[in-house]
Write a protein that holds these residues in place. Structure first.
Motif, PDB file in Angstrom:
ATOM      1  N   ASN A   1      22.119 -60.805 -49.592  1.00 45.66           N
ATOM      2  CA  ASN A   1      21.690 -59.473 -49.159  1.00 45.66           C
ATOM      3  C   ASN A   1      22.942 -58.751 -48.641  1.00 45.66           C
ATOM      4  OD1 ASN A   1      20.565 -57.229 -48.028  1.00 45.66           O
ATOM      5  ND2 ASN A   1      19.001 -58.314 -46.857  1.00 45.66           N
ATOM      6  N   ALA A   2      23.486 -57.862 -49.471  1.00 45.37           N
ATOM      7  CA  ALA A   2      24.819 -57.305 -49.197  1.00 45.37           C
ATOM      8  C   ALA A   2      24.852 -56.197 -48.149  1.00 45.37           C
ATOM      9  CB  ALA A   2      25.452 -56.806 -50.494  1.00 45.37           C
ATOM     10  N   HIS A   3      23.686 -55.775 -47.672  1.00 45.20           N
ATOM     11  CA  HIS A   3      23.720 -54.790 -46.586  1.00 45.20           C
ATOM     12  C   HIS A   3      22.458 -54.840 -45.740  1.00 45.20           C
ATOM     13  CE1 HIS A   3      24.803 -51.353 -44.228  1.00 45.20           C
ATOM     14  NE2 HIS A   3      23.665 -50.759 -44.516  1.00 45.20           N
ATOM     15  N   THR A   4      22.654 -55.141 -44.466  1.00 42.83           N
ATOM     16  CA  THR A   4      21.519 -55.103 -43.543  1.00 42.83           C
ATOM     17  C   THR A   4      22.017 -54.845 -42.133  1.00 42.83           C
ATOM     18  OG1 THR A   4      19.535 -56.290 -42.821  1.00 42.83           O
ATOM     19  CG2 THR A   4      21.533 -57.604 -43.094  1.00 42.83           C
ATOM     20  N   HIS A   5      21.056 -54.627 -41.239  1.00 45.57           N
ATOM     21  CA  HIS A   5      21.344 -54.527 -39.807  1.00 45.57           C
ATOM     22  C   HIS A   5      20.329 -55.449 -39.146  1.00 45.57           C
ATOM     23  CE1 HIS A   5      23.648 -50.986 -41.013  1.00 45.57           C
ATOM     24  NE2 HIS A   5      22.570 -50.535 -41.630  1.00 45.57           N
ATOM     25  N   LEU A   6      20.696 -56.720 -39.004  1.00 44.49           N
ATOM     26  CA  LEU A   6      19.738 -57.748 -38.573  1.00 44.49           C
ATOM     27  C   LEU A   6      18.935 -57.359 -37.329  1.00 44.49           C
ATOM     28  CD1 LEU A   6      22.087 -60.821 -39.157  1.00 44.49           C
ATOM     29  CD2 LEU A   6      19.983 -60.381 -40.431  1.00 44.49           C
ATOM     30  N   PRO A   7      19.606 -56.838 -36.261  1.00 43.89           N
ATOM     31  CA  PRO A   7      18.842 -56.578 -35.033  1.00 43.89           C
ATOM     32  C   PRO A   7      17.826 -55.447 -35.183  1.00 43.89           C
ATOM     33  CG  PRO A   7      21.200 -56.746 -34.576  1.00 43.89           C
ATOM     34  CD  PRO A   7      21.045 -56.627 -36.060  1.00 43.89           C
ATOM     35  N   MET A   8      17.916 -54.657 -36.223  1.00 39.51           N
ATOM     36  CA  MET A   8      16.982 -53.534 -36.364  1.00 39.51           C
ATOM     37  C   MET A   8      15.561 -53.991 -36.687  1.00 39.51           C
ATOM     38  SD  MET A   8      19.302 -50.421 -37.817  1.00 39.51           S
ATOM     39  CE  MET A   8      18.272 -49.127 -37.103  1.00 39.51           C
ATOM     40  N   ALA A   9      15.375 -55.303 -36.821  1.00 41.19           N
ATOM     41  CA  ALA A   9      14.008 -55.826 -36.957  1.00 41.19           C
ATOM     42  C   ALA A   9      13.146 -55.382 -35.775  1.00 41.19           C
ATOM     43  CB  ALA A   9      14.033 -57.343 -37.068  1.00 41.19           C
ATOM     44  N   MET A  10      13.772 -55.171 -34.607  1.00 35.24           N
ATOM     45  CA  MET A  10      12.951 -54.774 -33.451  1.00 35.24           C
ATOM     46  C   MET A  10      12.412 -53.339 -33.598  1.00 35.24           C
ATOM     47  SD  MET A  10      15.534 -54.226 -30.185  1.00 35.24           S
ATOM     48  CE  MET A  10      17.123 -54.946 -30.566  1.00 35.24           C
ATOM     49  N   TYR A  11      12.947 -52.577 -34.542  1.00 31.15           N
ATOM     50  CA  TYR A  11      12.473 -51.193 -34.756  1.00 31.15           C
ATOM     51  C   TYR A  11      11.626 -51.074 -36.019  1.00 31.15           C
ATOM     52  CZ  TYR A  11      16.567 -50.714 -31.720  1.00 31.15           C
ATOM     53  OH  TYR A  11      17.498 -50.877 -30.731  1.00 31.15           O
ATOM     54  N   ARG A  12      11.242 -52.198 -36.607  1.00 29.56           N
ATOM     55  CA  ARG A  12      10.466 -52.137 -37.844  1.00 29.56           C
ATOM     56  C   ARG A  12       9.180 -51.318 -37.630  1.00 29.56           C
ATOM     57  NH1 ARG A  12      10.343 -56.789 -41.509  1.00 29.56           N
ATOM     58  NH2 ARG A  12      10.577 -58.088 -39.672  1.00 29.56           N
ATOM     59  N   GLY A  13       9.061 -50.225 -38.376  1.00 31.18           N
ATOM     60  CA  GLY A  13       7.849 -49.415 -38.287  1.00 31.18           C
ATOM     61  C   GLY A  13       7.779 -48.508 -37.072  1.00 31.18           C
ATOM     62  N   LEU A  14       8.876 -48.411 -36.304  1.00 35.17           N
ATOM     63  CA  LEU A  14       8.876 -47.570 -35.092  1.00 35.17           C
ATOM     64  C   LEU A  14       8.692 -46.096 -35.442  1.00 35.17           C
ATOM     65  CD1 LEU A  14       9.560 -47.089 -32.011  1.00 35.17           C
ATOM     66  CD2 LEU A  14      11.957 -47.035 -32.698  1.00 35.17           C
ATOM     67  N   ALA A  15       9.352 -45.630 -36.477  1.00 34.90           N
ATOM     68  CA  ALA A  15       9.249 -44.218 -36.860  1.00 34.90           C
ATOM     69  C   ALA A  15       9.492 -44.158 -38.359  1.00 34.90           C
ATOM     70  CB  ALA A  15      10.295 -43.403 -36.120  1.00 34.90           C
ATOM     71  N   ASP A  16       8.447 -43.846 -39.099  1.00 28.11           N
ATOM     72  CA  ASP A  16       8.576 -43.812 -40.553  1.00 28.11           C
ATOM     73  C   ASP A  16       8.289 -42.411 -41.082  1.00 28.11           C
ATOM     74  OD1 ASP A  16       9.186 -46.520 -40.721  1.00 28.11           O
ATOM     75  OD2 ASP A  16       7.081 -47.098 -40.782  1.00 28.11           O
ATOM     76  N   ASP A  17       8.583 -42.205 -42.345  1.00 27.33           N
ATOM     77  CA  ASP A  17       8.248 -40.960 -43.038  1.00 27.33           C
ATOM     78  C   ASP A  17       8.935 -39.753 -42.401  1.00 27.33           C
ATOM     79  OD1 ASP A  17       6.578 -42.658 -44.540  1.00 27.33           O
ATOM     80  OD2 ASP A  17       4.924 -42.350 -43.151  1.00 27.33           O
ATOM     81  N   LEU A  18      10.210 -39.944 -42.010  1.00 23.82           N
ATOM     82  CA  LEU A  18      10.997 -38.866 -41.389  1.00 23.82           C
ATOM     83  C   LEU A  18      12.321 -38.705 -42.131  1.00 23.82           C
ATOM     84  CD1 LEU A  18      10.544 -39.885 -37.647  1.00 23.82           C
ATOM     85  CD2 LEU A  18       9.454 -37.951 -38.812  1.00 23.82           C
ATOM     86  N   PRO A  19      12.945 -37.496 -42.046  1.00 27.24           N
ATOM     87  CA  PRO A  19      14.285 -37.328 -42.641  1.00 27.24           C
ATOM     88  C   PRO A  19      15.315 -38.174 -41.886  1.00 27.24           C
ATOM     89  CG  PRO A  19      13.350 -35.204 -41.975  1.00 27.24           C
ATOM     90  CD  PRO A  19      12.453 -36.260 -41.421  1.00 27.24           C
ATOM     91  N   LEU A  20      16.389 -38.587 -42.579  1.00 22.75           N
ATOM     92  CA  LEU A  20      17.381 -39.502 -42.010  1.00 22.75           C
ATOM     93  C   LEU A  20      17.890 -39.059 -40.641  1.00 22.75           C
ATOM     94  CD1 LEU A  20      19.351 -42.002 -42.317  1.00 22.75           C
ATOM     95  CD2 LEU A  20      20.972 -40.407 -43.297  1.00 22.75           C
ATOM     96  N   MET A  21      18.327 -37.795 -40.532  1.00 20.68           N
ATOM     97  CA  MET A  21      18.964 -37.368 -39.280  1.00 20.68           C
ATOM     98  C   MET A  21      17.956 -37.335 -38.131  1.00 20.68           C
ATOM     99  SD  MET A  21      22.095 -37.316 -39.683  1.00 20.68           S
ATOM    100  CE  MET A  21      23.056 -37.610 -41.141  1.00 20.68           C
ATOM    101  N   GLU A  22      16.739 -36.865 -38.405  1.00 20.07           N
ATOM    102  CA  GLU A  22      15.706 -36.833 -37.372  1.00 20.07           C
ATOM    103  C   GLU A  22      15.333 -38.269 -36.976  1.00 20.07           C
ATOM    104  OE1 GLU A  22      12.231 -34.561 -38.492  1.00 20.07           O
ATOM    105  OE2 GLU A  22      11.110 -35.344 -36.768  1.00 20.07           O
ATOM    106  N   TRP A  23      15.234 -39.138 -37.970  1.00 15.27           N
ATOM    107  CA  TRP A  23      14.891 -40.551 -37.733  1.00 15.27           C
ATOM    108  C   TRP A  23      15.953 -41.198 -36.845  1.00 15.27           C
ATOM    109  CZ3 TRP A  23      17.615 -44.866 -39.911  1.00 15.27           C
ATOM    110  CH2 TRP A  23      16.965 -46.089 -39.793  1.00 15.27           C
ATOM    111  N   LEU A  24      17.234 -40.956 -37.193  1.00 11.99           N
ATOM    112  CA  LEU A  24      18.336 -41.549 -36.433  1.00 11.99           C
ATOM    113  C   LEU A  24      18.433 -40.952 -35.032  1.00 11.99           C
ATOM    114  CD1 LEU A  24      21.512 -41.806 -38.730  1.00 11.99           C
ATOM    115  CD2 LEU A  24      20.418 -43.678 -37.498  1.00 11.99           C
TER     116      LEU A  24
END
Ligand SMILES: [Zn+2]
Length: 445
Positions: A65-88
């Protein structure tokens, strides 16, 4: 005496000739493969301490898996269906500012490692903050990982003063070079829009000095690409080339908005590209021009991205998505065939993250990183062509056994040397705190 023997296997080697062995065996001594061969009637199999009958199941190299952010599992499903900049900016960065502690990062990393090992990924390339906690947790779980310490020009978890961002990354690399056989340290500049020119140059110089991989998100969305082009007077890829950042030890990620000249820059510099189709689709970023990159000779790999933007880390499903997405884009069902995509997730992925000599294919002398698929899984029957079966029919739940560095980490779908319930309990407790801390306006998004 071998340490491990897996026989009665349908072996997809992913070696340079892309050989498939209809009925064969693989053996390993300590962490290395000693043979990958056909079973011949009348010839005894090598004796081994641990013997697994694959039952005719498909055996292939552990996925990369050539690209991931392992710790971001804690944010899985926190905010979906949003534009990248607003999401970030409205959801991910504020949650990170409060909750990305070394302890939480270690727990979320363990969850990601569990998901990957159970789903057939044996190596990942990660980029995040508090990389010491990430690296320690990945090593403890038995996942091979290239771990990049994150660099951005604003206060970040573990690096409150951005003036020390490159020094923090250098320190991490120094601490982890040669420390664990499973961990390869790296430097991860988040992007050309969160790191200034001086930071990008210094971080690349540090990576070059230490001989480690430099990773960076590149041209992910149209808006971000246009903004940087206006500010710098050239495209993000040309900007990185001008700063001297592109070379064979650079892994660019996404590359959705690369033009023809950008693609030539990547190809000529030898920089690799990690394609993350599901993340790009979910964030509506667009479709990376993969066929053009392939034609130009860009080194390609496949990644899931972090699970806040995917939302899973199932590389078997990602291969299926990648193959189909590029057929849709080109209108050509013969493009991005199963073997091409499987190479991206194995041998070429390993090359792209700098581990091509050690992993990515089943060949004697390489690390014994491999997976066995369950021959009794309904989706894997019948089996006319194992390569298309892997890419188009299998998902992570088809993985029966996972071996990393010669050690069984998952046997019959169960972890061997760690336990899942305490990991789930810890990450769910963190998630409850994250949910409770959200401003009312952000909830339910
Ligand atoms: Zn990413």
């Amino acid at each position: 005496m071998e340490d491990l023997l897996i026989h009665n296997a349908l072996i997809v080697t992913a070696n340079p000739a892309f050989e498939v062995i209809p009925r064969g065996f693989v053996s390993a001594r300590k962490e290395r493969l000693t043979s990958v061969a056909a079973q011949v009637k009348g010839r005894a199999l090598p004796p081994a301490r641990e013997v697994i009958d694959a039952g005719g199941g498909i055996v292939l190299p552990g996925l990369v898996n050539a690209h991931t952010h392992l710790p971001m599992a804690m944010y899985r499903g926190l905010a979906d269906d949003l534009p990248l900049m607003e999401w970030l900016e409205d959801h991910i960065f504020p949650a990170e500012a409060r909750f990305a502690t070394p302890e939480n990062i270690a727990w979320a990393t363990r969850l990601s490692c569990a998901e990957m090992l159970l789903g057939g990924v044996t190596t990942c390339c990660d980029g995040y903050f508090e990389a010491d906690a990430v690296a320690a947790a990945a090593a403890e779980m038995g996942l091979r990982a290239v771990v990049g310490q994150g660099v951005v020009d604003f206060p970040a978890p573990g690096v409150p003063d951005p003036a020390g961002n490159v020094a923090a990354a250098e320190g991490f690399v120094r601490r982890w070079q040669g420390r664990s056989p499973l961990i390869t340290p790296a430097i991860f500049c988040h992007s050309p829009y969160t790191c200034g020119a001086a930071t990008l140059k210094a971080a690349k110089a540090a990576a070059r000095q230490a001989g480690v991989l430099f990773q960076i998100h590149l041209a992910e969305t149209r808006e971000e690409t246009a903004r940087l082009t206006r500010a710098e007077g050239c495209s993000p890829a040309a900007y990185l080339a001008r700063l001297g950042v592109l070379d064979r030890q650079t892994l660019a990620v996404h590359g959705v908005w690369l033009n023809e000249a950008d693609i030539r820059l990547l190809a000529d510099s030898g920089a690799a590209l990690a394609h993350c189709p599901e993340s790009n689709m979910k964030l509506g970023a667009g479709i990376a021009p993969l066929a053009a990159m392939r034609a130009a000779g860009v080194r390609l790999a496949l990644g899931t991205d972090g699970c806040a933007s995917n939302n899973d880390q199932d590389l078997l499903r990602e291969m299926d998505t990648a193959a189909k997405l590029h057929k849709v884009r080109s209108g050509d069902p013969t493009s991005f065939d199963a073997a091409t995509v499987l190479r991206m997730a194995t041998s070429q992925g390993a090359e792209a993250i700098g581990l091509g000599a050690a992993i990515g294919s089943l060949e004697a002398g390489k690390q014994a990183d491999l997976i066995v698929l369950d021959p009794r899984h309904p989706a894997l029957n019948p089996c006319y062509n194992p390569v298309s079966q892997v890419v188009y029919a299998a998902a992570g739940d088809a993985v029966q056994h996972t071996v990393v560095a010669g050690r069984l980490r998952v046997r019959n779908r169960r972890p061997v040397d760690w336990s899942l319930p305490p990991i789930l309990e810890a990450v769910n407790a963190i998630a409850r705190d994250i949910a409770a801390a959200r401003p009312p306006a952000a909830r339910g998004r």
